[in-house]
Design a protein around this motif. Sequence first.
Motif, PDB file in Angstrom:
ATOM      1  N   UNK A   1       8.480  10.573   5.855  1.00 49.01           N
ATOM      2  CA  UNK A   1       7.863   9.598   6.759  1.00 49.01           C
ATOM      3  C   UNK A   1       6.516  10.067   7.269  1.00 49.01           C
ATOM      4  N   UNK A   2       6.115  11.284   6.944  1.00 46.79           N
ATOM      5  CA  UNK A   2       4.839  11.826   7.395  1.00 46.79           C
ATOM      6  C   UNK A   2       3.815  11.801   6.269  1.00 46.79           C
ATOM      7  N   UNK A   3       2.561  11.976   6.667  1.00 47.74           N
ATOM      8  CA  UNK A   3       1.464  11.999   5.694  1.00 47.74           C
ATOM      9  C   UNK A   3       1.399  13.355   5.015  1.00 47.74           C
ATOM     10  N   UNK A   4       1.218  13.342   3.716  1.00 42.70           N
ATOM     11  CA  UNK A   4       1.051  14.567   2.935  1.00 42.70           C
ATOM     12  C   UNK A   4      -0.066  14.327   1.925  1.00 42.70           C
ATOM     13  N   UNK A   5      -0.386  15.343   1.167  1.00 42.01           N
ATOM     14  CA  UNK A   5      -1.357  15.188   0.090  1.00 42.01           C
ATOM     15  C   UNK A   5      -0.872  15.967  -1.115  1.00 42.01           C
ATOM     16  N   UNK A   6      -1.559  15.797  -2.230  1.00 35.28           N
ATOM     17  CA  UNK A   6      -1.134  16.423  -3.483  1.00 35.28           C
ATOM     18  C   UNK A   6      -2.269  17.229  -4.097  1.00 35.28           C
ATOM     19  N   UNK A   7      -1.932  17.940  -5.144  1.00 36.92           N
ATOM     20  CA  UNK A   7      -2.929  18.777  -5.822  1.00 36.92           C
ATOM     21  C   UNK A   7      -4.068  17.928  -6.378  1.00 36.92           C
ATOM     22  N   UNK A   8      -3.745  16.835  -7.057  1.00 33.40           N
ATOM     23  CA  UNK A   8      -4.786  16.032  -7.692  1.00 33.40           C
ATOM     24  C   UNK A   8      -5.723  15.415  -6.662  1.00 33.40           C
ATOM     25  N   UNK A   9      -5.191  15.006  -5.521  1.00 34.52           N
ATOM     26  CA  UNK A   9      -6.036  14.430  -4.470  1.00 34.52           C
ATOM     27  C   UNK A   9      -7.021  15.460  -3.956  1.00 34.52           C
TER      28      UNK A   9
ATOM     29  N   UNK B   1      -8.869  26.288  -9.568  1.00 35.23           N
ATOM     30  CA  UNK B   1      -7.613  27.011  -9.418  1.00 35.23           C
ATOM     31  C   UNK B   1      -6.444  26.040  -9.302  1.00 35.23           C
ATOM     32  N   UNK B   2      -6.635  24.966  -8.529  1.00 35.51           N
ATOM     33  CA  UNK B   2      -5.590  23.948  -8.434  1.00 35.51           C
ATOM     34  C   UNK B   2      -5.368  23.271  -9.783  1.00 35.51           C
ATOM     35  N   UNK B   3      -6.456  23.007 -10.497  1.00 33.87           N
ATOM     36  CA  UNK B   3      -6.337  22.397 -11.822  1.00 33.87           C
ATOM     37  C   UNK B   3      -5.576  23.289 -12.782  1.00 33.87           C
TER      38      UNK B   3
END
Length: 462
Positions: free
Chosen positions: A404-412, A434-436
């Motif tokens: 129910x909370x806001x999160x983000x991802x690697x691609x974003x 590095x994330x890629x």
Amino acid sequence: MVFYILVLLAAVGAAGYFAGRSRAISVVGGEVHKLHSLPSQHGSYVALFAVLPALLALIAWGLASPGIETSIIKSRFAAELAGQGIPQIEAFIRDAKAIAFGGLVGFTDSTKEAAAATYRSLHNTSLTIIGIVCALLAVGGFLYSYRNISARFRARHVVERVVRVFLIACSVVAVLTTIGIVLSLIFESLLFFGEIPFFKFLFGLHWSPQSAFTGAGTAAGEVNEDIFGAVPLFVGTLLITFIAMLVAAPVGLMSAIYLSDYATRSIRAVAKPVLEILAGIPTVVYGFFAALTVAPFFRDLGQSVGLSVASESALAAGVVMGIMIIPFVSSLSDDVINAVPQSLRDGSAGLGATKSETIRKVVLPAALPGIVSAMLLAVSRAIGETMIVVMAAGLAANLTINPLEAVTTITVQIATLLVGDQEFDSAKTRAAFALGLVLFCATLALNVIALRVVKKYREQYD
């Protein structure tokens, strides 16, 4: 101008094909059996020689002309650009090109206008030259190949060699592109890990690369290592992917079972294309749907039962992402289930099993490796999605498993770090590589596991 050159080459190719075919027939007086190669192969030979040299010249011009024109502009305006850094020079060139073609820029001056006029003149001149060169090459290739046609000419061998070279070139481009992507990720990531310790990146709990050079306790120009912890991104990516698969896996699999074993031909002919329309919808449209419809619905629903649901939540992004990959799961699973021989179904029915029992105890176990492979490939697709998460889950790198909370991802975060004009000389921008690299390794591992599962457990049927 380039469009008209391509249209002209297409017309010359079509004319060359029919001319070569007609000449091949005429040189043997209509007795086609006397030709070494088919008339169509003679026509293809003329078409290739009429189009291919000119097309190669056009491609070479397209690759070389921008750099040459930019170098000429830099040399002619060297005095005006003296003392400026690389970003300022690139911005000047970009604005001059935009002005030359009627584009809009933030501001302009007499120097940019002069550079734009110079660029326009250079570009028009180069277009004229390449147009003349293409015309000469097309005419020359047409006449040369047309004159070579005879009864014993081996046109088929020439055409096949050209096609073989083209196929090899396509394969080489694909391989080199993959190698280039991998090497660029590795080299930039090594530079990043030279500044940020690997374990702090992989196991750190705080992600805020935008403040890389302003963290408390760091000297001027020193990188704050503690704000490159990627664990919140890994958790957010896995959370949204998990929610997406909770939606896509059962719906996609059940849809595949219905379409393969229960639906009539007429229903399947309509339902399968309609279901696969979902795969053709742009992801930005899914993002709008998630942000404007699904997220407000979950927020209002949560408020009605006393829950606090963020306007941008992992739940909204995951549900919409699951809807997006339903066709992916459904199509692959449907193909795998249909590949199970009908004899197994008939044998099960002959032993007295119902259709549902046959599906549960015969069809699905036989198709299980392919279904598992489809699920893993769908997970790879979900992990790599960006637009839906940007619009529905937000950019906040929160370390939470609460949907129910806001999160983000690697691609974003990769997209966020590389937005706008960037110089790849800081830990902030190199963090994207590095994330890629992590994302590449994760999706590669999933694909390898999927292939191993299929190879190990696949049943061979006669």
